[in-house]
Write a protein that holds these residues in place. Structure first.
Motif, PDB file in Angstrom:
ATOM      1  N   ALA A  61       0.849  -1.199   0.000  1.00  0.00           N
ATOM      2  CA  ALA A  61       0.000   0.000   0.000  1.00  0.00           C
ATOM      3  C   ALA A  61       0.883   1.246   0.000  1.00  0.00           C
ATOM      4  O   ALA A  61       1.868   1.314   0.737  1.00  0.00           O
ATOM      5  N   PRO A  62       0.549   2.224  -0.830  1.00  0.00           N
ATOM      6  CA  PRO A  62       1.369   3.434  -0.922  1.00  0.00           C
ATOM      7  C   PRO A  62       1.634   4.109   0.428  1.00  0.00           C
ATOM      8  O   PRO A  62       2.755   4.548   0.681  1.00  0.00           O
ATOM      9  N   ALA A  63       0.646   4.191   1.300  1.00  0.00           N
ATOM     10  CA  ALA A  63       0.830   4.877   2.580  1.00  0.00           C
ATOM     11  C   ALA A  63       1.887   4.191   3.447  1.00  0.00           C
ATOM     12  O   ALA A  63       2.556   4.850   4.243  1.00  0.00           O
ATOM     13  N   ILE A  64       2.053   2.899   3.284  1.00  0.00           N
ATOM     14  CA  ILE A  64       3.088   2.184   4.041  1.00  0.00           C
ATOM     15  C   ILE A  64       4.424   2.283   3.319  1.00  0.00           C
ATOM     16  O   ILE A  64       5.443   2.600   3.931  1.00  0.00           O
ATOM     17  N   LYS A  65       4.420   2.065   2.006  1.00  0.00           N
ATOM     18  CA  LYS A  65       5.671   2.149   1.242  1.00  0.00           C
ATOM     19  C   LYS A  65       6.290   3.545   1.337  1.00  0.00           C
ATOM     20  O   LYS A  65       7.506   3.676   1.346  1.00  0.00           O
ATOM     21  N   ASN A  66       5.442   4.566   1.398  1.00  0.00           N
ATOM     22  CA  ASN A  66       5.939   5.948   1.463  1.00  0.00           C
ATOM     23  C   ASN A  66       6.271   6.390   2.881  1.00  0.00           C
ATOM     24  O   ASN A  66       6.667   7.525   3.091  1.00  0.00           O
ATOM     25  N   GLY A  67       6.080   5.512   3.858  1.00  0.00           N
ATOM     26  CA  GLY A  67       6.430   5.836   5.230  1.00  0.00           C
ATOM     27  C   GLY A  67       5.412   6.680   5.978  1.00  0.00           C
ATOM     28  O   GLY A  67       5.704   7.177   7.068  1.00  0.00           O
ATOM     29  N   GLU A  68       4.213   6.849   5.417  1.00  0.00           N
ATOM     30  CA  GLU A  68       3.179   7.636   6.091  1.00  0.00           C
ATOM     31  C   GLU A  68       2.603   6.897   7.300  1.00  0.00           C
ATOM     32  O   GLU A  68       2.099   7.512   8.227  1.00  0.00           O
ATOM     33  N   ILE A  69       2.646   5.559   7.240  1.00  0.00           N
ATOM     34  CA  ILE A  69       2.110   4.727   8.317  1.00  0.00           C
ATOM     35  C   ILE A  69       3.192   3.752   8.750  1.00  0.00           C
ATOM     36  O   ILE A  69       3.801   3.075   7.914  1.00  0.00           O
ATOM     37  N   ASP A  70       3.414   3.678  10.061  1.00  0.00           N
ATOM     38  CA  ASP A  70       4.357   2.729  10.635  1.00  0.00           C
ATOM     39  C   ASP A  70       3.556   1.620  11.306  1.00  0.00           C
ATOM     40  O   ASP A  70       3.112   1.766  12.442  1.00  0.00           O
ATOM     41  N   ALA A  71       3.358   0.527  10.595  1.00  0.00           N
ATOM     42  CA  ALA A  71       2.518  -0.567  11.077  1.00  0.00           C
ATOM     43  C   ALA A  71       3.095  -1.260  12.312  1.00  0.00           C
ATOM     44  O   ALA A  71       2.380  -1.967  13.008  1.00  0.00           O
ATOM     45  N   ASP A  72       4.360  -1.049  12.598  1.00  0.00           N
ATOM     46  CA  ASP A  72       4.991  -1.683  13.757  1.00  0.00           C
ATOM     47  C   ASP A  72       4.597  -1.028  15.075  1.00  0.00           C
ATOM     48  O   ASP A  72       4.828  -1.605  16.133  1.00  0.00           O
ATOM     49  N   ASN A  73       4.047   0.166  15.012  1.00  0.00           N
ATOM     50  CA  ASN A  73       3.776   0.913  16.240  1.00  0.00           C
ATOM     51  C   ASN A  73       2.311   1.293  16.400  1.00  0.00           C
ATOM     52  O   ASN A  73       1.998   2.362  16.925  1.00  0.00           O
ATOM     53  N   LEU A  74       1.409   0.416  15.965  1.00  0.00           N
ATOM     54  CA  LEU A  74      -0.020   0.705  16.057  1.00  0.00           C
ATOM     55  C   LEU A  74      -0.711  -0.283  16.986  1.00  0.00           C
ATOM     56  O   LEU A  74      -0.361  -1.471  17.024  1.00  0.00           O
ATOM     57  N   THR A  75      -1.710   0.199  17.686  1.00  0.00           N
ATOM     58  CA  THR A  75      -2.558  -0.693  18.469  1.00  0.00           C
ATOM     59  C   THR A  75      -3.562  -1.339  17.523  1.00  0.00           C
ATOM     60  O   THR A  75      -3.737  -0.891  16.376  1.00  0.00           O
ATOM     61  N   GLU A  76      -4.271  -2.357  17.997  1.00  0.00           N
ATOM     62  CA  GLU A  76      -5.315  -2.983  17.180  1.00  0.00           C
ATOM     63  C   GLU A  76      -6.352  -1.949  16.760  1.00  0.00           C
ATOM     64  O   GLU A  76      -6.750  -1.909  15.596  1.00  0.00           O
ATOM     65  N   GLN A  77      -6.793  -1.134  17.709  1.00  0.00           N
ATOM     66  CA  GLN A  77      -7.831  -0.150  17.407  1.00  0.00           C
ATOM     67  C   GLN A  77      -7.347   0.875  16.381  1.00  0.00           C
ATOM     68  O   GLN A  77      -8.081   1.216  15.449  1.00  0.00           O
ATOM     69  N   GLU A  78      -6.116   1.362  16.533  1.00  0.00           N
ATOM     70  CA  GLU A  78      -5.573   2.324  15.568  1.00  0.00           C
ATOM     71  C   GLU A  78      -5.488   1.699  14.174  1.00  0.00           C
ATOM     72  O   GLU A  78      -5.823   2.343  13.176  1.00  0.00           O
ATOM     73  N   ALA A  79      -5.040   0.446  14.111  1.00  0.00           N
ATOM     74  CA  ALA A  79      -4.924  -0.253  12.825  1.00  0.00           C
ATOM     75  C   ALA A  79      -6.283  -0.389  12.153  1.00  0.00           C
ATOM     76  O   ALA A  79      -6.435  -0.108  10.959  1.00  0.00           O
ATOM     77  N   LEU A  80      -7.280  -0.797  12.913  1.00  0.00           N
ATOM     78  CA  LEU A  80      -8.619  -0.981  12.338  1.00  0.00           C
ATOM     79  C   LEU A  80      -9.191   0.341  11.838  1.00  0.00           C
ATOM     80  O   LEU A  80      -9.790   0.394  10.763  1.00  0.00           O
ATOM     81  N   VAL A  81      -9.008   1.413  12.587  1.00  0.00           N
ATOM     82  CA  VAL A  81      -9.499   2.732  12.160  1.00  0.00           C
ATOM     83  C   VAL A  81      -8.854   3.122  10.832  1.00  0.00           C
ATOM     84  O   VAL A  81      -9.536   3.568   9.896  1.00  0.00           O
ATOM     85  N   LEU A  82      -7.541   2.930  10.712  1.00  0.00           N
ATOM     86  CA  LEU A  82      -6.849   3.261   9.463  1.00  0.00           C
ATOM     87  C   LEU A  82      -7.351   2.406   8.302  1.00  0.00           C
ATOM     88  O   LEU A  82      -7.549   2.901   7.194  1.00  0.00           O
ATOM     89  N   MET A  83      -7.568   1.126   8.549  1.00  0.00           N
ATOM     90  CA  MET A  83      -8.019   0.218   7.489  1.00  0.00           C
ATOM     91  C   MET A  83      -9.438   0.522   7.044  1.00  0.00           C
ATOM     92  O   MET A  83      -9.751   0.388   5.854  1.00  0.00           O
ATOM     93  N   LEU A  84     -10.288   0.932   7.969  1.00  0.00           N
ATOM     94  CA  LEU A  84     -11.656   1.291   7.588  1.00  0.00           C
ATOM     95  C   LEU A  84     -11.669   2.541   6.717  1.00  0.00           C
ATOM     96  O   LEU A  84     -12.485   2.668   5.812  1.00  0.00           O
ATOM     97  N   LYS A  85     -10.730   3.451   6.971  1.00  0.00           N
ATOM     98  CA  LYS A  85     -10.628   4.673   6.167  1.00  0.00           C
ATOM     99  C   LYS A  85      -9.968   4.392   4.821  1.00  0.00           C
ATOM    100  O   LYS A  85     -10.280   5.035   3.821  1.00  0.00           O
ATOM    101  N   ASN A  86      -9.026   3.440   4.804  1.00  0.00           N
ATOM    102  CA  ASN A  86      -8.261   3.162   3.598  1.00  0.00           C
ATOM    103  C   ASN A  86      -8.081   1.648   3.453  1.00  0.00           C
ATOM    104  O   ASN A  86      -7.073   1.090   3.890  1.00  0.00           O
ATOM    105  N   PRO A  87      -9.031   0.968   2.811  1.00  0.00           N
ATOM    106  CA  PRO A  87      -8.970  -0.487   2.682  1.00  0.00           C
ATOM    107  C   PRO A  87      -7.754  -1.023   1.921  1.00  0.00           C
ATOM    108  O   PRO A  87      -7.462  -2.210   1.998  1.00  0.00           O
ATOM    109  N   LEU A  88      -7.028  -0.157   1.191  1.00  0.00           N
ATOM    110  CA  LEU A  88      -5.796  -0.618   0.548  1.00  0.00           C
ATOM    111  C   LEU A  88      -4.782  -1.096   1.575  1.00  0.00           C
ATOM    112  O   LEU A  88      -3.875  -1.864   1.248  1.00  0.00           O
ATOM    113  N   LEU A  89      -4.929  -0.660   2.809  1.00  0.00           N
ATOM    114  CA  LEU A  89      -3.996  -1.051   3.863  1.00  0.00           C
ATOM    115  C   LEU A  89      -4.191  -2.489   4.324  1.00  0.00           C
ATOM    116  O   LEU A  89      -3.304  -3.074   4.936  1.00  0.00           O
TER     117      LEU A  89
END
Length: 140
Positions: A61-89
């Motif tokens: 996903a572009p947001a991860i490849k471009n460094g906009e999102i650091d998947a290593d430092n997210l809680t479950e809730q934060e991850a789900l919120v991001l995925m609901l906003k951007n299903p490419l994640l």
């Protein structure tokens, strides 16, 4: 033979290969668009089971490849919120067979789960082989 509900990004090369492997093993594949599905956090969460949060993500996903999102430092809730906003994640595919759920396509796990006729050992079926700059590459 299993009926597999298969949430994909239409046009994704790897999702196409994955569906072919499932069909070749005699499974019925019901493909659905992961990007337009009406996801709710609770429903999406069940696909990830005991996976670590970082393994819930599509690293192409572009947001991860471009460094906009650091998947290593997210809680479950934060991850789900991001995925609901951007299903490419969301790591693809999401698969459901009966009351069992899975994210990603680890061929060995899928084979042990529902069976595959053959396993493509020479191909990475999880990471997109196309560069971000290629038009209609499945990243968007």
């Amino acid at each position: 033979m299993a009926t597999v509900t298969f949430y994909e990004k239409p046009g994704c090369i790897n999702n196409t290969r994955q569906k072919r492997l499932l069909a070749a093993a005699g499974h019925q594949v019901i493909a659905k668009n992961i990007l337009t599905e009406n996801w709710q956090a609770e429903r999406l969460r069940i696909f990830f089971g005991a996976l670590a949060v970082r393994n819930w993500f599509n690293y192409s996903a572009p947001a991860i490849k471009n460094g906009e999102i650091d998947a290593d430092n997210l809680t479950e809730q934060e991850a789900l919120v991001l995925m609901l906003k951007n299903p490419l994640l969301i790591r693809r595919p999401l698969m459901q067979v009966g009351n069992r759920f899975m994210a990603g396509f680890d061929q060995e796990i899928v084979n042990n789960w529902i069976g595959l006729k053959e396993i493509e050992t020479n191909q990475d079926l999880e990471n997109c082989p196309r560069p971000l700059t290629q038009p209609n590459c499945g990243h968007e």
